[in-house]
Motif scaffolding. Sequence first.
Motif, mmCIF file in Angstrom:
data_model
loop_
_atom_site.group_PDB
_atom_site.id
_atom_site.type_symbol
_atom_site.label_atom_id
_atom_site.label_comp_id
_atom_site.label_asym_id
_atom_site.label_seq_id
_atom_site.Cartn_x
_atom_site.Cartn_y
_atom_site.Cartn_z
ATOM 1 N N PHE A 175 0.853 -1.187 0.000
ATOM 2 C CA PHE A 175 0.000 0.000 0.000
ATOM 3 C C PHE A 175 0.894 1.244 0.000
ATOM 4 C CE2 PHE A 175 -2.586 -3.391 1.505
ATOM 5 C CZ PHE A 175 -3.897 -3.089 1.139
ATOM 6 N N TYR A 176 0.491 2.258 -0.742
ATOM 7 C CA TYR A 176 1.319 3.457 -0.869
ATOM 8 C C TYR A 176 0.455 4.717 -0.830
ATOM 9 C CZ TYR A 176 -0.328 3.288 -5.705
ATOM 10 O OH TYR A 176 -1.122 3.248 -6.828
ATOM 11 N N ALA A 199 8.950 -8.060 -11.038
ATOM 12 C CA ALA A 199 9.359 -7.351 -9.825
ATOM 13 C C ALA A 199 8.866 -5.924 -9.891
ATOM 14 C CB ALA A 199 10.877 -7.383 -9.666
ATOM 15 N N ILE A 200 8.407 -5.423 -8.757
ATOM 16 C CA ILE A 200 7.975 -4.030 -8.610
ATOM 17 C C ILE A 200 8.883 -3.374 -7.577
ATOM 18 C CG2 ILE A 200 6.124 -2.499 -7.860
ATOM 19 C CD1 ILE A 200 5.379 -3.775 -10.410
ATOM 20 N N GLY A 225 -3.026 4.139 -2.961
ATOM 21 C CA GLY A 225 -3.538 2.880 -3.499
ATOM 22 C C GLY A 225 -2.719 1.706 -3.045
ATOM 23 N N GLU A 226 -2.858 0.592 -3.798
ATOM 24 C CA GLU A 226 -2.083 -0.598 -3.506
ATOM 25 C C GLU A 226 -1.726 -1.274 -4.828
ATOM 26 O OE1 GLU A 226 -6.157 -1.896 -4.176
ATOM 27 O OE2 GLU A 226 -5.402 -0.473 -2.672
ATOM 28 N N ILE A 227 -0.679 -2.081 -4.802
ATOM 29 C CA ILE A 227 -0.223 -2.726 -6.025
ATOM 30 C C ILE A 227 0.383 -4.080 -5.698
ATOM 31 C CG2 ILE A 227 2.066 -1.649 -5.944
ATOM 32 C CD1 ILE A 227 1.982 -1.415 -8.988
ATOM 33 N N ASN A 234 -1.456 -0.947 -14.751
ATOM 34 C CA ASN A 234 -2.700 -0.230 -14.430
ATOM 35 C C ASN A 234 -2.446 1.187 -13.908
ATOM 36 O OD1 ASN A 234 -4.195 -2.551 -15.081
ATOM 37 N ND2 ASN A 234 -3.932 -3.370 -13.003
ATOM 38 N N LEU A 235 -1.172 1.528 -13.704
ATOM 39 C CA LEU A 235 -0.846 2.863 -13.202
ATOM 40 C C LEU A 235 -0.893 3.892 -14.327
ATOM 41 C CD1 LEU A 235 2.190 1.914 -10.937
ATOM 42 C CD2 LEU A 235 -0.140 2.394 -10.200
#
Length: 607
Positions: A175-176, A199-200, A225-227, A234-235
């Motif tokens: 979450f960010y 990888a993110i 949001g969250e990823i 989707n960003l």
Amino acid sequence: MCGIIGYIGNQNKKETIINGLRELEYRGYDSAGMAILQNDDLKVFRAVGKLTNLESTIINAKLHDEVFCGYGLAIGHTRWATHGSPTEINAHPHIGTQSALVHNGIIENYKELKQELESQGVVFSSQTDTEVIVHLFESYAKNYTAQEAFSKTIQRLIGSYAILLITKLEPNKIFYAKQHSPLMIGVCSKQHDEHKGGAIFFASSDAALIGLVDKVVYLQDGNCGEIDMYGFQNLHNIQPFYANKISAQKEGYRFFMEKEIYEQESILLETMMGRVSEDGIILDELDSDFFERFRSIAICACGTSHHSALVGKYLIERKARVRVTTHIASEFRYAKPVLEKDELFIAISQSGETADTLQALKLAKDEGLITLAICNVDNSAMVRLADYSLLTRAGIEKGVASTKAFATQVMVLWIFSVLLGIKRKRINEIGIKSEIKAMLNAQKATKVQAQIHDKIKRLSRRYLHGHGFFFIGRDIFYPLALEGALKLKEISYLHAEGYPSGEMKHGPIALADSELFTLALMPKNLLYNKNKSNVEEIIARDSTICAITPLDFDLADDVVKIPNYQSYMEEFFAMMVILQLLALEIAVRLNRDVDMPRNLAKSVTVE
């Protein structure tokens, strides 16, 4: 001011986080930590000091390699202390029962949130503002989904933040949230598939992602949001990523000094967070009876910090009607100063380790004075020694010639002077609102306008010869003139002197001719006509004049116009930026080493 790293993927998470944090060491820090969430197991490691201490903490935990390899989440942080000392318990990540969180910035309303959570039975372990965020999230998570709980948490926060949170409630997502503090998300497209993942990466600066990603999203204020590892596509606003280490640390600027001039606008916001708002002015670091314990003030400092001390004298005497003396620290101990028991002694230093100022502070302590340190570094020698301290929150300053440290020192002294004026009943409600408005506008006045910087670049080529520079100003603009002259001396090696405008006719005007350059600070809101007369005296002696003013002044050879502000302090901060930029551009044209000028050191720890 701190560093943030986040990671989702299959690589060794310990190495990924430590390597990323190492690329952010240039920003300065006093503790570090990381958290890993894998196979429903949340592990947190924290240590005071350098990253080697964090690595030792992890090694001493004697964990199997499986903890760090295989799919999972990780977040890391280097902390520059603001709320709470640099201790392991105050280091990030902060944890709840099933979540961990890292945060850059300042939560302005953390005290009221903490009281609310404590009334619900939440027990806090740290002194930080950050810990409230993770506990607030877990409080909401009792009745809402993790996504809803995180959104509601962010909606409650007032201040600045870049936040990463991992939780067992959503073990595949980070979450960010971002507001006024930098945060970016990156991916390596060659190794990433939107269906198979890859990888993110998260980071607070480009420097941590060099060689790891080729596409990034720079999050905007309000993004929340969250990823998971499949969600990058989707960003919004995905863009290519090109950077090398040095340029990334400088964030696209030519020099660290230039970067630090430009970031004064955001840094001053950090300085004011939790202290200045439309509702009033507070300094939580000072006791309720602090302002009644002294009758006069002595301020002691060196170099740039001494110039901010002179500004403080003008501000305190004008707004609080309290007598102030200023002292150059290198002279203080040997002058056998007369110190009164009911005097407040203020020591100002960027590093908190300046030897001359530290020895002066020790002398004041030995004499039984109440002492206050205005400093940029928590847990520095001065902060530990003084009875009270006010942190400027400037973050690391790599350029030897100080810029944002001076700006934040002046802002802290301004806040202090107004609060003292309020406590001494010298400022009424109308005055308070006027000061707050001026402070908020002064912070915005430090924003560098592209057209102004371009003009200064062009103008600088005319000021490379001659036999010297005068910087002149009246009242509070006199110490700013001193600071402008010092900046030019430090990085261009040209001779420059700062003077009160009215002193020209008492000797210095003998030097005036066409080869003497005079930088005249001519604010509209403070003694403009007096200043104008003094400048005209120098013009009559054929000196070359560059006027910095919001008004038309046809007699000057050059004019750098600032906007039409309502207060002299807004004009002060706007002119400060122009003087810094002018020194920078002259030094560039002379091919000087802007960030590391000859013969100088960033922290002077010898007498």
